[in-house]
Design a protein around this motif. Structure first.
Motif, PDB file in Angstrom:
ATOM      1  N   LYS A 125      64.637  59.422 -36.244  1.00  0.00           N
ATOM      2  CA  LYS A 125      63.924  59.214 -37.192  1.00  0.00           C
ATOM      3  C   LYS A 125      64.032  57.793 -37.626  1.00  0.00           C
ATOM      4  O   LYS A 125      62.779  57.172 -38.113  1.00  0.00           O
ATOM      5  CB  LYS A 125      64.540  59.926 -38.709  1.00  0.00           C
ATOM      6  CG  LYS A 125      64.502  61.572 -38.200  1.00  0.00           C
ATOM      7  CD  LYS A 125      65.479  62.110 -39.481  1.00  0.00           C
ATOM      8  CE  LYS A 125      65.121  63.565 -39.303  1.00  0.00           C
ATOM      9  NZ  LYS A 125      65.868  64.284 -40.197  1.00  0.00           N
ATOM     10  N   GLU A 143      61.508  55.748 -34.860  1.00  0.00           N
ATOM     11  CA  GLU A 143      60.020  56.078 -35.284  1.00  0.00           C
ATOM     12  C   GLU A 143      59.680  55.226 -36.357  1.00  0.00           C
ATOM     13  O   GLU A 143      58.248  54.804 -36.332  1.00  0.00           O
ATOM     14  CB  GLU A 143      60.026  57.639 -35.794  1.00  0.00           C
ATOM     15  CG  GLU A 143      58.641  58.279 -36.043  1.00  0.00           C
ATOM     16  CD  GLU A 143      58.504  59.502 -36.277  1.00  0.00           C
ATOM     17  OE1 GLU A 143      57.372  60.038 -36.788  1.00  0.00           O
ATOM     18  OE2 GLU A 143      59.349  60.264 -36.035  1.00  0.00           O
ATOM     19  N   ALA A 144      60.516  55.168 -37.634  1.00  0.00           N
ATOM     20  CA  ALA A 144      60.116  54.271 -38.579  1.00  0.00           C
ATOM     21  C   ALA A 144      59.922  52.928 -38.211  1.00  0.00           C
ATOM     22  O   ALA A 144      58.968  52.176 -38.444  1.00  0.00           O
ATOM     23  CB  ALA A 144      61.034  54.503 -39.789  1.00  0.00           C
ATOM     24  N   LYS A 145      60.871  52.481 -37.274  1.00  0.00           N
ATOM     25  CA  LYS A 145      61.053  51.035 -36.920  1.00  0.00           C
ATOM     26  C   LYS A 145      59.792  50.812 -35.948  1.00  0.00           C
ATOM     27  O   LYS A 145      59.425  49.705 -36.042  1.00  0.00           O
ATOM     28  CB  LYS A 145      62.306  51.071 -35.926  1.00  0.00           C
ATOM     29  CG  LYS A 145      62.425  49.268 -35.692  1.00  0.00           C
ATOM     30  CD  LYS A 145      63.863  49.440 -35.031  1.00  0.00           C
ATOM     31  CE  LYS A 145      64.221  47.969 -34.496  1.00  0.00           C
ATOM     32  NZ  LYS A 145      65.406  47.753 -34.021  1.00  0.00           N
ATOM     33  N   ARG A 149      56.693  51.887 -36.149  1.00  0.00           N
ATOM     34  CA  ARG A 149      55.603  51.895 -37.069  1.00  0.00           C
ATOM     35  C   ARG A 149      55.765  50.597 -37.896  1.00  0.00           C
ATOM     36  O   ARG A 149      54.688  49.682 -37.990  1.00  0.00           O
ATOM     37  CB  ARG A 149      55.497  52.785 -38.064  1.00  0.00           C
ATOM     38  CG  ARG A 149      55.302  54.409 -37.669  1.00  0.00           C
ATOM     39  CD  ARG A 149      54.582  55.220 -38.668  1.00  0.00           C
ATOM     40  NE  ARG A 149      55.838  55.662 -39.464  1.00  0.00           N
ATOM     41  CZ  ARG A 149      56.462  56.514 -39.546  1.00  0.00           C
ATOM     42  NH1 ARG A 149      56.708  57.284 -38.727  1.00  0.00           N
ATOM     43  NH2 ARG A 149      57.506  56.726 -40.465  1.00  0.00           N
TER      44      ARG A 149
END
Length: 452
Positions: A190, A193-195, A197
């Motif tokens: 998770k 995935e944020a990293k 973006r």
């Protein structure tokens, strides 16, 4: 005859493997035990096959070095490969081992996705427990600090095999090891995935800046302003740098010093359109100070640099007295024709960089653009009032973009801290995965010791 050594019993080996209470870094759940790393992993120090035998190199067998460990959890590619002959003289490290840098960047870890070998700067932990559980603990700050405390140094810090073997490891029951791995990887996925973006936001600043400058210098940015102010679209004209500048002056060729009365700006001080006031050089040469002293608003062009950096331009804002070095050219622009900030922005635009690539001459390691070529470069010029409006809009838009970029970079840094926190919690039994009813890891340790 010397007495034959008596083999240690399991209980004796168990006592050697356990970390005494006074040496345990922190408390762990009751069904965990602190053990020496060497009890649950075979530690192997790498080596470099002799370079006197070129036949050892150039094959397909990975030869890992510290820089390769930057791949972390998915360490696969090596910076160098051995031949079958080189493989024969190397200690083979099986896949799913954890390679740990023990000289230089002490504590950097890589999880080997295939078998290979390493150089002598790396100690590899070949696991006797869950391999990923071992890898993730060896990535914790606690282990890295433990490793650093073991380092001995003469000219460079090093952690040898025996020191690494003596490091402490919080051993959970076998089932809990798998649950810890699954929870870590779920949370890390998770965060990654944020990293991804956030990294796109941080990396795309240059693209967004180029788009803003393109709109500015094609008139799109101020289309509404012209309409509101009764300015015709036909008011724009093309002029060369030579037409809008009274002179293009090369800087001083004299050597600068570490101290002196006045700063000497060099090509490294031109950064992102502004002056970077770090890493300064100085002069006290009165003749040079009089001849090359800058005035606030002066625009400096970097005429000699690497191919990708030649042509970078910055505006001097009078922060402190300064002259400029010979690799720079001062553009003495006519203030009744062009606004300094407008000129600075345009000379840093994609259109300008395309021109630099066309006209530069290349040397061995550097490129050059002479004053004649700069003078021939054409730029679009609206009225002075519109130039001021364009600069205002660019400043405002880029300030917002920089704010978004900085926010993304801060969030990226926080993700790395969150990962460290997750690892710290995981090996304290604080991820909610531990089951107190499970048999103590002491039984697992007995089994590992009995099998080896």
């Amino acid at each position: 005859m010397p007495k034959k050594k008596t083999a240690l019993t399991i209980e004796e080996r168990l006592q050697q493997a356990l970390v005494p209470a006074e040496e345990q870094p922190y408390e762990v759940p009751e069904n965990w035990v602190w053990v020496r790393l060497g009890a649950i992993a075979e530690i192997v120090t790498g080596g470099t096959p002799s370079k006197k035998h070129p036949e050892y190199y150039g094959g397909n067998f990975p030869f890992y070095k510290p820089s390769d460990l930057d791949q972390g959890r998915l360490t696969y590619d090596a910076s160098e490969y051995l031949s079958e002959e080189g493989k024969k003289v190397s200690r083979i490290i099986p896949k799913n081992s954890t390679a740990v840098c023990c000289i230089g960047s002490i504590g950097k870890c890589g999880y080997l996705m295939c078998e290979g070998t390493t150089n002598q700067q790396i100690n590899s932990a070949i696991p006797k427990i869950n391999s990923l559980c071992m890898y993730y603990y060896l990535c914790t700050e606690n282990f890295v600090q433990n490793l650093l405390s073991m380092a001995s140094a003469t000219t460079i810090a090093i952690v040898n095999k025996s020191k690494m073997e003596s490091c402490a490891f919080p051993l959970p029951p076998l089932s809990e090891q798998q649950r810890i791995v699954e929870r870590i990887e779920e949370l890390f996925a998770k965060l990654d995935e944020a990293k991804e973006r956030l990294q796109e936001v941080a990396d795309s600043f240059a693209v967004r800046k180029a788009a803003i400058l393109h709109k500015a210098f094609t008139g799109e940015l101020t289309k509404q302003w012209r309409c509101e102010n009764g300015v015709s679209d036909e008011s724009w004209e093309e002029k060369t740098i030579g037409e809008i500048c009274s002179s293009l002056k090369y800087g001083t060729s004299k050597k600068s010093s570490d101290d002196g009365e006045v700063v000497v700006l060099r090509m490294g001080n031109l950064q992102n359109g502004e002056i970077d006031w770090s890493n300064l050089a100085y002069t006290s040469d009165e003749e040079d100070i009089k001849k090359y002293l800058l005035k606030s608003g002066d625009v400096l062009f970097n005429r000699t640099n690497s191919p990708e950096l030649v042509g970078k331009t910055s505006i001097y804002r009078g922060e402190m007295p300064a002259i400029y070095a010979g690799y720079l050219i001062k553009l003495d622009y006519e203030k009744n024709i062009v606004v300094g900030d407008y000129l600075n922005y345009y000379l840093n635009s994609s259109k300008a960089k395309e021109y630099y690539m066309q006209v530069k001459t290349d040397g061995v390691s550097q490129s050059n653009i002479n004053a004649k070529k700069i003078g021939e470069f054409e730029i679009p010029l609206p009225t002075l009032s519109e130039q001021h409006e364009i600069v205002r809009l660019i400043d405002d838009l880029l300030a917002r973009e920089r704010k978004a970029q900085q926010a993304a970079e801060q969030a990226l840094a926080s993700i790395d801290l969150m990962k460290k926190s997750i690892l710290a919690c995981a090996f304290r039994g604080e991820l909610g995965t531990n089951k107190a009813s499970e048999a103590s890891a002491l039984e697992l340790l007995r089994q590992v010791l009995a099998e080896n």
